[in-house]
Write a protein that holds these residues in place. Structure first.
Motif, PDB file in Angstrom:
ATOM      1  N   PRO A  63     -72.792 -18.748  75.100  1.00  0.00           N
ATOM      2  CA  PRO A  63     -71.380 -18.774  74.692  1.00  0.00           C
ATOM      3  C   PRO A  63     -70.867 -17.350  74.447  1.00  0.00           C
ATOM      4  CG  PRO A  63     -72.642 -20.423  73.497  1.00  0.00           C
ATOM      5  CD  PRO A  63     -73.643 -19.590  74.230  1.00  0.00           C
ATOM      6  N   PHE A  64     -69.550 -17.147  74.642  1.00  0.00           N
ATOM      7  CA  PHE A  64     -68.941 -15.828  74.485  1.00  0.00           C
ATOM      8  C   PHE A  64     -68.715 -15.483  73.013  1.00  0.00           C
ATOM      9  CE2 PHE A  64     -67.662 -16.603  78.893  1.00  0.00           C
ATOM     10  CZ  PHE A  64     -67.938 -15.357  79.449  1.00  0.00           C
ATOM     11  N   VAL A  65     -68.720 -14.185  72.724  1.00  0.00           N
ATOM     12  CA  VAL A  65     -68.210 -13.654  71.474  1.00  0.00           C
ATOM     13  C   VAL A  65     -67.075 -12.693  71.841  1.00  0.00           C
ATOM     14  CG1 VAL A  65     -69.877 -11.744  71.420  1.00  0.00           C
ATOM     15  CG2 VAL A  65     -68.746 -12.472  69.322  1.00  0.00           C
ATOM     16  N   SER A  66     -65.957 -12.769  71.109  1.00  0.00           N
ATOM     17  CA  SER A  66     -64.805 -11.925  71.400  1.00  0.00           C
ATOM     18  C   SER A  66     -64.686 -10.835  70.341  1.00  0.00           C
ATOM     19  CB  SER A  66     -63.513 -12.764  71.418  1.00  0.00           C
ATOM     20  OG  SER A  66     -63.557 -13.711  72.471  1.00  0.00           O
ATOM     21  N   VAL A  67     -64.351  -9.615  70.765  1.00  0.00           N
ATOM     22  CA  VAL A  67     -64.221  -8.474  69.866  1.00  0.00           C
ATOM     23  C   VAL A  67     -63.164  -7.533  70.430  1.00  0.00           C
ATOM     24  CG1 VAL A  67     -66.054  -7.203  71.028  1.00  0.00           C
ATOM     25  CG2 VAL A  67     -65.471  -6.627  68.676  1.00  0.00           C
ATOM     26  N   THR A  68     -62.432  -6.846  69.533  1.00  0.00           N
ATOM     27  CA  THR A  68     -61.416  -5.883  69.936  1.00  0.00           C
ATOM     28  C   THR A  68     -61.799  -4.507  69.418  1.00  0.00           C
ATOM     29  OG1 THR A  68     -59.692  -7.572  69.894  1.00  0.00           O
ATOM     30  CG2 THR A  68     -58.980  -5.273  69.843  1.00  0.00           C
ATOM     31  N   THR A  69     -61.805  -3.522  70.285  1.00  0.00           N
ATOM     32  CA  THR A  69     -62.137  -2.156  69.883  1.00  0.00           C
ATOM     33  C   THR A  69     -61.002  -1.571  69.055  1.00  0.00           C
ATOM     34  OG1 THR A  69     -61.262  -1.363  71.995  1.00  0.00           O
ATOM     35  CG2 THR A  69     -63.633  -1.732  71.858  1.00  0.00           C
ATOM     36  N   SER A  70     -61.326  -0.568  68.212  1.00  0.00           N
ATOM     37  CA  SER A  70     -60.329   0.057  67.346  1.00  0.00           C
ATOM     38  C   SER A  70     -59.396   0.947  68.160  1.00  0.00           C
ATOM     39  CB  SER A  70     -61.008   0.867  66.245  1.00  0.00           C
ATOM     40  OG  SER A  70     -61.827   1.877  66.824  1.00  0.00           O
ATOM     41  N   ILE A  71     -58.245   1.347  67.524  1.00  0.00           N
ATOM     42  CA  ILE A  71     -57.208   2.109  68.221  1.00  0.00           C
ATOM     43  C   ILE A  71     -57.231   3.563  67.743  1.00  0.00           C
ATOM     44  CG2 ILE A  71     -54.747   2.328  68.666  1.00  0.00           C
ATOM     45  CD1 ILE A  71     -54.474  -0.649  68.189  1.00  0.00           C
ATOM     46  N   VAL A  72     -57.218   4.516  68.659  1.00  0.00           N
ATOM     47  CA  VAL A  72     -57.059   5.944  68.369  1.00  0.00           C
ATOM     48  C   VAL A  72     -56.082   6.499  69.372  1.00  0.00           C
ATOM     49  CG1 VAL A  72     -59.361   6.224  67.400  1.00  0.00           C
ATOM     50  CG2 VAL A  72     -59.019   6.549  69.845  1.00  0.00           C
ATOM     51  N   SER A  73     -55.505   7.727  69.052  1.00  0.00           N
ATOM     52  CA  SER A  73     -54.582   8.334  70.001  1.00  0.00           C
ATOM     53  C   SER A  73     -55.312   8.652  71.285  1.00  0.00           C
ATOM     54  CB  SER A  73     -53.974   9.607  69.411  1.00  0.00           C
ATOM     55  OG  SER A  73     -54.987  10.590  69.235  1.00  0.00           O
ATOM     56  N   ALA A  74     -54.529   8.644  72.356  1.00  0.00           N
ATOM     57  CA  ALA A  74     -55.142   8.892  73.661  1.00  0.00           C
ATOM     58  C   ALA A  74     -55.743  10.284  73.728  1.00  0.00           C
ATOM     59  CB  ALA A  74     -54.090   8.704  74.762  1.00  0.00           C
ATOM     60  N   ARG A  75     -55.022  11.285  73.130  1.00  0.00           N
ATOM     61  CA  ARG A  75     -55.531  12.647  73.200  1.00  0.00           C
ATOM     62  C   ARG A  75     -56.819  12.792  72.409  1.00  0.00           C
ATOM     63  NH1 ARG A  75     -52.120  18.081  71.576  1.00  0.00           N
ATOM     64  NH2 ARG A  75     -53.769  19.595  72.095  1.00  0.00           N
ATOM     65  N   ARG A  76     -56.820  12.216  71.185  1.00  0.00           N
ATOM     66  CA  ARG A  76     -58.029  12.301  70.364  1.00  0.00           C
ATOM     67  C   ARG A  76     -59.174  11.537  71.010  1.00  0.00           C
ATOM     68  NH1 ARG A  76     -58.646   9.916  64.242  1.00  0.00           N
ATOM     69  NH2 ARG A  76     -60.843  10.499  63.938  1.00  0.00           N
ATOM     70  N   SER A  77     -58.842  10.388  71.563  1.00  0.00           N
ATOM     71  CA  SER A  77     -59.884   9.594  72.216  1.00  0.00           C
ATOM     72  C   SER A  77     -60.507  10.357  73.370  1.00  0.00           C
ATOM     73  CB  SER A  77     -59.292   8.271  72.734  1.00  0.00           C
ATOM     74  OG  SER A  77     -60.261   7.538  73.427  1.00  0.00           O
TER      75      SER A  77
END
Length: 479
Positions: A358-372
């Protein structure tokens, strides 16, 4: 005396007639036929005798075979005989079948036959007669009659083996020799075909071959194999005739049940571009399928996109451990994106991957594109180093310029604005500096921030402060 001799001769003839025939086997197409002109047995005895020779009572299902056997049984010194063949309706009246249980389709009966005269004619025989209307035709007769018979067996002797495998693949071995011959088949003569029907098979090349005695033994590895596929081992081209003796069909291959994980994986250390997937190793008593499990595959899917294989982890647990934990770090993910993650167990052998968990769902955290981008590419330390280096270089340039400027400019005395020299009372040449008088009325000073009492100069009036009329001393209003 005469009576005793007669009995002896009859018994001797009976003993001789019960011995196996010395007649040769005749090859036609992919089968061997033995027409026994001497031995006279009932139907069951004749069938048992043929089986001892590696065959059965003859099966006739084409004009070619009928004509071939008719020529062999052409009348000799015995004017009329009927040879047992393999057809009978012992189980179901008027439903004649061959020894392998298949229904008789070919019609080789004499006109008006079978007629089941006396209600006990359940076995078929082939006539050898000088009567053209009967010769080479079939008739039904009593199964207990003692008659000559015709045996049939394969030209090739097949030995088949198959090993248990994962669904979708198969390993089969087909060993073949030529019956009653010392010849060994060439490697390319033994072939394997797979398909849903006899008419829609595909050929499989052999993966290995060897000779064991008189047998040519070839092994075949089959991919994309389905449970309802028919598998044929044959010599030469695959015969589409349903009664061909140059091929043999494998029994269905026994497949393993692939292992499956019951629970979904867990997710830890969630960042903007990475995370860690953990799951319990496959356990026989809790999870489905059969082991041993040799590895695990991790799958990742984003919304609207296909499921992709994100990595593989080898298993050191063998059949599974009650407390075994596996993990895989996923990197290069997109910030702020939802991912569905699943894991599948893989058993040993080709096609050993089981169903996904079975699947597990997760969302990655958000950072600015430049910092990322800076963090992902690892360039942040280089930026700090560059800024520090530039600052040091700039400071060094400023210091150098200041040093050069001081070397170029000589020491000079400057006159002070707003002051003048005045001779000292005691030392003529000792100049002193004083603030020059302000230009105003008379010789008096004009004091900034003060005003007179009246417009005309009066020594008695003097000066008053603008801030305090009762004060007569001088007050400076500029702070």
């Amino acid at each position: 005396m005469f009576y005793g001799i007669t009995i002896f001769v009859l018994n001797f003839i009976q003993i001789v007639s019960s011995q196996p025939s010395a007649d040769q086997w005749h090859i036609f197409e992919d089968a061997l036929y033995l027409v026994d002109n001497d031995t006279r047995l009932n139907y069951d005895q004749a069938q048992s005798y043929c089986q001892e020779l590696g065959g059965n009572l003859a099966r006739i299902d084409s004009d070619e075979i009928q004509s071939f056997l008719t020529d062999i049984v052409s009348p000799g010194f015995v004017p009329t005989r009927c040879f047992f063949i393999g057809a009978n309706d012992i189980e179901d009246e008027d439903e004649f079948k061959w020894q392998d249980g298949t229904q008789v389709r070919y019609d080789g009966w004499s006109p008006g036959q079978p007629d089941d005269t006396e209600g006990n004619r359940d076995c078929a025989c082939l006539w050898s007669s000088k009567n053209p209307s009967r010769h080479g035709q079939w008739d039904d007769t009593n199964c207990f009659n003692r008659m000559n018979f015709i045996c049939q067996k394969r030209l090739y002797n097949f030995t088949l083996t198959s090993s248990r495998s994962n669904p979708g693949s198969g390993y089969v071995t087909c060993a073949v020799d030529i019956v009653d011959d010392n010849e060994i088949l060439p490697p390319d003569d033994i072939r394997l075909s797979v398909g849903k029907t006899l008419a829609s098979t595909r050929s499989i090349p052999y993966s290995s071959t060897r000779v064991i005695g008189q047998f040519r033994d070839s092994t075949f590895e089959i991919d994309n194999l389905e449970e309802d596929d028919m598998i044929f081992c044959h010599v030469g081209d695959l015969s589409r005739n349903t009664t061909s003796f140059s091929r043999i069909q494998f029994l269905p291959i026994n497949f393993y049940a692939l292992p499956g994980l019951t629970f979904s994986p867990a997710v830890d250390d969630i960042g903007s571009t990475s995370l860690t997937v953990t799951w319990s190793s496959w356990i026989p008593c809790l999870d489905t399928g059969e082991g041993p499990v040799v590895s695990y595959l991790v799958y990742v899917q984003t919304t609207g996109k296909e499921l992709i294989n994100a990595g593989e982890v080898d298993s050191d647990e063998g059949e599974g451990a009650l407390h075994g934990t596996m993990e895989l770090a996923l990197t290069e993910l997109e910030p702020g994106t939802e991912y569905n993650i699943s894991v599948s167990a893989v058993r040993e052998g080709v096609g050993g991957e089981g169903p996904r968990s079975p699947f597990v769902s997760v969302t990655t955290s958000i950072v600015s594109a430049r910092r990322s981008a800076i963090l992902e590419n690892g360039i942040l330390p280089w930026i700090f180093f560059g800024v520090s280096l530039a600052g040091n270089v700039l400071l060094l340039v400023v210091i150098i310029k200041l040093c050069r400027r001081r070397k170029k400019e000589p020491f000079q005395t400057r006159s002070l604005k707003g002051v003048r020299t005045t001779p000292s009372g005691s030392v003529p040449n000792d100049d002193q500096y004083e603030v020059p008088r302000a230009r105003g009325d008379g010789e008096d000073h004009l004091y900034e921030g003060l005003r007179r009492k009246s417009s005309k100069y009066s020594e008695a009036e003097g000066y008053i402060s603008m801030d305090g009329p009762d004060r007569v001393e001088y007050v400076n209003t500029i702070m």
